[in-house]
Write a protein that holds these residues in place. Structure first.
Motif, PDB file in Angstrom:
ATOM      1  N   SER A 219      35.132  39.206  21.317  1.00 22.59           N
ATOM      2  CA  SER A 219      34.036  39.768  20.549  1.00 22.59           C
ATOM      3  C   SER A 219      32.784  39.934  21.396  1.00 22.59           C
ATOM      4  O   SER A 219      31.920  40.749  21.093  1.00 22.59           O
ATOM      5  N   ALA A 220      32.689  39.147  22.472  1.00 24.62           N
ATOM      6  CA  ALA A 220      31.501  39.220  23.311  1.00 24.62           C
ATOM      7  C   ALA A 220      31.668  40.200  24.473  1.00 24.62           C
ATOM      8  O   ALA A 220      30.714  40.472  25.190  1.00 24.62           O
ATOM      9  N   ALA A 221      32.882  40.721  24.658  1.00 21.95           N
ATOM     10  CA  ALA A 221      33.148  41.585  25.802  1.00 21.95           C
ATOM     11  C   ALA A 221      32.308  42.848  25.742  1.00 21.95           C
ATOM     12  O   ALA A 221      31.984  43.357  24.675  1.00 21.95           O
ATOM     13  N   THR A 222      31.933  43.351  26.919  1.00 20.22           N
ATOM     14  CA  THR A 222      31.215  44.613  26.980  1.00 20.22           C
ATOM     15  C   THR A 222      32.199  45.754  26.822  1.00 20.22           C
ATOM     16  O   THR A 222      33.403  45.585  26.914  1.00 20.22           O
ATOM     17  N   GLY A 223      31.649  46.943  26.609  1.00 22.25           N
ATOM     18  CA  GLY A 223      32.506  48.101  26.487  1.00 22.25           C
ATOM     19  C   GLY A 223      32.462  48.688  25.091  1.00 22.25           C
ATOM     20  O   GLY A 223      31.612  48.353  24.268  1.00 22.25           O
ATOM     21  N   THR A 224      33.405  49.584  24.820  1.00 21.82           N
ATOM     22  CA  THR A 224      33.455  50.316  23.561  1.00 21.82           C
ATOM     23  C   THR A 224      34.348  49.589  22.573  1.00 21.82           C
ATOM     24  O   THR A 224      35.536  49.405  22.831  1.00 21.82           O
ATOM     25  N   PRO A 225      33.822  49.162  21.439  1.00 20.95           N
ATOM     26  CA  PRO A 225      34.655  48.440  20.474  1.00 20.95           C
ATOM     27  C   PRO A 225      35.703  49.351  19.843  1.00 20.95           C
ATOM     28  O   PRO A 225      35.518  50.571  19.769  1.00 20.95           O
ATOM     29  N   PRO A 226      36.818  48.784  19.388  1.00 17.67           N
ATOM     30  CA  PRO A 226      37.865  49.591  18.750  1.00 17.67           C
ATOM     31  C   PRO A 226      37.353  50.277  17.484  1.00 17.67           C
ATOM     32  O   PRO A 226      36.577  49.706  16.722  1.00 17.67           O
TER      33      PRO A 226
ATOM     34  N   LEU B 165      47.973  39.327  22.130  1.00 15.36           N
ATOM     35  CA  LEU B 165      47.759  40.448  23.035  1.00 15.36           C
ATOM     36  C   LEU B 165      46.507  41.237  22.683  1.00 15.36           C
ATOM     37  O   LEU B 165      45.828  41.764  23.573  1.00 15.36           O
ATOM     38  N   GLN B 166      46.205  41.343  21.387  1.00 15.85           N
ATOM     39  CA  GLN B 166      44.989  42.082  21.044  1.00 15.85           C
ATOM     40  C   GLN B 166      43.738  41.355  21.520  1.00 15.85           C
ATOM     41  O   GLN B 166      42.663  41.965  21.626  1.00 15.85           O
ATOM     42  N   ASN B 167      43.876  40.071  21.848  1.00 17.09           N
ATOM     43  CA  ASN B 167      42.768  39.352  22.469  1.00 17.09           C
ATOM     44  C   ASN B 167      42.825  39.449  23.995  1.00 17.09           C
ATOM     45  O   ASN B 167      41.842  39.814  24.641  1.00 17.09           O
ATOM     46  N   SER B 168      44.001  39.158  24.575  1.00 16.33           N
ATOM     47  CA  SER B 168      44.084  39.106  26.036  1.00 16.33           C
ATOM     48  C   SER B 168      43.940  40.477  26.693  1.00 16.33           C
ATOM     49  O   SER B 168      43.573  40.570  27.860  1.00 16.33           O
ATOM     50  N   THR B 169      44.231  41.550  25.954  1.00 21.41           N
ATOM     51  CA  THR B 169      44.055  42.904  26.497  1.00 21.41           C
ATOM     52  C   THR B 169      42.708  43.505  26.109  1.00 21.41           C
ATOM     53  O   THR B 169      42.411  44.647  26.474  1.00 21.41           O
ATOM     54  N   GLY B 170      41.901  42.746  25.367  1.00 20.49           N
ATOM     55  CA  GLY B 170      40.680  43.303  24.807  1.00 20.49           C
ATOM     56  C   GLY B 170      39.705  43.843  25.827  1.00 20.49           C
ATOM     57  O   GLY B 170      39.093  44.895  25.626  1.00 20.49           O
ATOM     58  N   SER B 171      39.543  43.143  26.931  1.00 13.96           N
ATOM     59  CA  SER B 171      38.613  43.624  27.958  1.00 13.96           C
ATOM     60  C   SER B 171      39.065  44.970  28.502  1.00 13.96           C
ATOM     61  O   SER B 171      38.255  45.885  28.700  1.00 13.96           O
ATOM     62  N   PHE B 172      40.376  45.126  28.739  1.00 13.02           N
ATOM     63  CA  PHE B 172      40.891  46.390  29.258  1.00 13.02           C
ATOM     64  C   PHE B 172      40.710  47.513  28.249  1.00 13.02           C
ATOM     65  O   PHE B 172      40.196  48.589  28.603  1.00 13.02           O
ATOM     66  N   THR B 173      41.134  47.290  27.013  1.00 13.47           N
ATOM     67  CA  THR B 173      41.091  48.385  26.042  1.00 13.47           C
ATOM     68  C   THR B 173      39.667  48.819  25.738  1.00 13.47           C
ATOM     69  O   THR B 173      39.433  49.975  25.376  1.00 13.47           O
ATOM     70  N   ARG B 174      38.706  47.932  25.925  1.00 18.77           N
ATOM     71  CA  ARG B 174      37.307  48.285  25.656  1.00 18.77           C
ATOM     72  C   ARG B 174      36.617  48.939  26.849  1.00 18.77           C
ATOM     73  O   ARG B 174      35.596  49.609  26.667  1.00 18.77           O
ATOM     74  N   THR B 175      37.155  48.769  28.049  1.00 19.65           N
ATOM     75  CA  THR B 175      36.419  49.216  29.236  1.00 19.65           C
ATOM     76  C   THR B 175      37.189  50.168  30.139  1.00 19.65           C
ATOM     77  O   THR B 175      36.597  50.687  31.102  1.00 19.65           O
ATOM     78  N   VAL B 176      38.469  50.430  29.899  1.00 20.81           N
ATOM     79  CA  VAL B 176      39.238  51.279  30.810  1.00 20.81           C
ATOM     80  C   VAL B 176      38.546  52.635  30.976  1.00 20.81           C
ATOM     81  O   VAL B 176      38.178  53.301  30.012  1.00 20.81           O
ATOM     82  N   ALA B 177      38.364  53.009  32.226  1.00 19.20           N
ATOM     83  CA  ALA B 177      37.609  54.220  32.539  1.00 19.20           C
ATOM     84  C   ALA B 177      38.514  55.442  32.555  1.00 19.20           C
ATOM     85  O   ALA B 177      39.695  55.356  32.910  1.00 19.20           O
ATOM     86  N   PRO B 178      37.979  56.603  32.213  1.00 16.43           N
ATOM     87  CA  PRO B 178      38.759  57.840  32.340  1.00 16.43           C
ATOM     88  C   PRO B 178      39.168  58.074  33.789  1.00 16.43           C
ATOM     89  O   PRO B 178      38.468  57.668  34.717  1.00 16.43           O
ATOM     90  N   ASN B 179      40.304  58.742  33.955  1.00 18.50           N
ATOM     91  CA  ASN B 179      40.766  59.059  35.310  1.00 18.50           C
ATOM     92  C   ASN B 179      41.288  60.491  35.350  1.00 18.50           C
ATOM     93  O   ASN B 179      42.442  60.745  35.634  1.00 18.50           O
ATOM     94  N   GLY B 180      40.391  61.416  35.017  1.00 19.27           N
ATOM     95  CA  GLY B 180      40.757  62.821  35.050  1.00 19.27           C
ATOM     96  C   GLY B 180      40.669  63.509  33.706  1.00 19.27           C
ATOM     97  O   GLY B 180      40.749  64.739  33.632  1.00 19.27           O
TER      98      GLY B 180
END
Length: 364
Positions: A28-35, A295-310
């Motif tokens: 909940s404290a992670a930076t990035g775009t929330p789901p 998994l919805q917790n342990s992957t949370g940082s990735f799913t909120r911050t993964v950057a576009p690549n093209g």
């Protein structure tokens, strides 16, 4: 009564534990775009047939966790009723489990059960069991199939999900005709205000299965400049992945497959969700009962911050989908009491501050 009180106590303790564990708090404290999308496929009580009309009272007794995470708020903001058989929908079939092409259990009462709590509802057409049915329906009359899907959406006030799992030579021309016919009735709506305009598609967990479908959808239907479909769901793999495997699968969609011939283009993170299991044939999963270890917790940082690549301009995937509520299989316990998911899915909705109702989705 004692059983219900015990269950409520366990739910409350599970929610409290999820919120007190430091790892859970990090989501909940992670930076990035929330789901924005946080939804569950729903298989009714008969392994996704939806073949029987159910009363709201009986349905609620088995599924109350979806509309109440333990504090009166829903655990999800989307439910996808699964599945409608494509060929029966095309033919308007009436039989023991189907009425005018629609599973008998997919009623206005069940839709209203969710929408009255601010939960968006969609119907999924297909699934792996009905792959041949999709092939036959698209070969016979894809335009009429799209029109009948649009009429069904209008009748129930729902969106439609395309779950066409043909890995070898999918009928992409027919599927284009289906989509065009649907969109002629329900045009793309970036505001999300019209539930019938929501049209999505399922793709594989990563880019290495359903390749032709994935390539077509990414190149032509999921573009941010000229969107045709709202978004895709990267489905669950054959079994629950590890954190690293789930992330690797989703990263494939972001990156595309430039070495394939022809290549699979990259997909904007804002144009797809990632999926995990909440139901297991032999045991309860943390994704259902224990957010801190899910998994919805342990992957949370990735799913909120993964950057576009093209493709796309904003970081973060669109959200999560969970497979699947109630009884997706004739074996196992599913998500029926006492194995309900307030402590996993529900606690995640709290940790991520999932918006209810679902807002207008990011477009790029």
């Amino acid at each position: 009564m004692r059983h219900r009180l015990r269950h409520r106590l366990l739910v409350a303790l599970g929610l409290l534990g999820a919120l007190l564990v430091p790892h859970a708090a990090s989501a909940s404290a992670a930076t990035g775009t929330p789901p924005q999308v946080y939804g569950a496929w729903h298989c009714s009580n008969d392994a996704c047939v939806w073949g029987t009309v159910r009363t709201v009272a009986e349905f609620d007794a088995q599924n109350h966790w979806l509309i109440d995470r333990g504090d009166g708020r829903p655990s999800v903001n989307l439910v996808v009723l699964s599945f409608v058989e494509p060929l029966k929908l095309l033919h308007g079939t009436t039989d023991a489990t189907t009425l005018n092409g629609v599973p008998r259990g997919m009623t206005k009462d069940i839709v209203q059960y969710f929408t009255s709590h601010g939960i968006r509802v969609m119907l999924s057409i297909g699934g792996i069991t009905y792959t041949d049915s999709w092939d036959s329906a698209l070969a016979e009359n894809p335009t009429l199939l799209g029109q009948r899907a649009a009429a069904l959406a209008s009748d129930l006030g729902v969106g439609i999900e395309i779950d066409y799992e043909q890995n070898s030579g999918p009928d992409l021309t027919g599927l284009q005709s289906f989509i065009s016919a649907y969109r002629a009735v329900h045009p793309y709506d970036a505001t999300g205000a019209d539930p019938t305009a929501r049209l999505t598609i399922d793709v594989a967990a990563g880019d290495r299965w359903l390749i032709d479908l994935d390539r077509k959808a990414t190149a032509d239907w999921l573009r941010t400049d000229t969107p045709v479909l709202d978004y895709a769901n990267a489905m669950v793999p054959s079994r629950q992945p590890s954190t690293s495997s789930a992330i690797a699968n989703w990263q494939e969609h972001v990156d595309g497959k430039p070495t394939y011939s022809p290549p699979v283009p990259p997909l904007a993170p804002a144009k797809f969700t990632g999926s995990v299991y909440i139901s297991d044939q032999s045991k309860s999963l943390p994704e259902c009962t224990d957010f801190a270890n899910s998994l919805q917790n342990s992957t949370g940082s990735f799913t909120r911050t993964v950057a576009p690549n093209g493709a796309g301009t904003t970081s973060g995937m669109l959200g999560y989908m969970f497979w699947a509520a109630e009884r997706p299989s004739t074996r196992g316990t599913g998500t029926t009491p006492p194995n309900t998911c307030e402590g996993g899915v529900g606690a995640g909705a709290t940790a991520y501050n999932i918006p209810l109702p679902m807002p207008a989705l990011r477009q790029n």
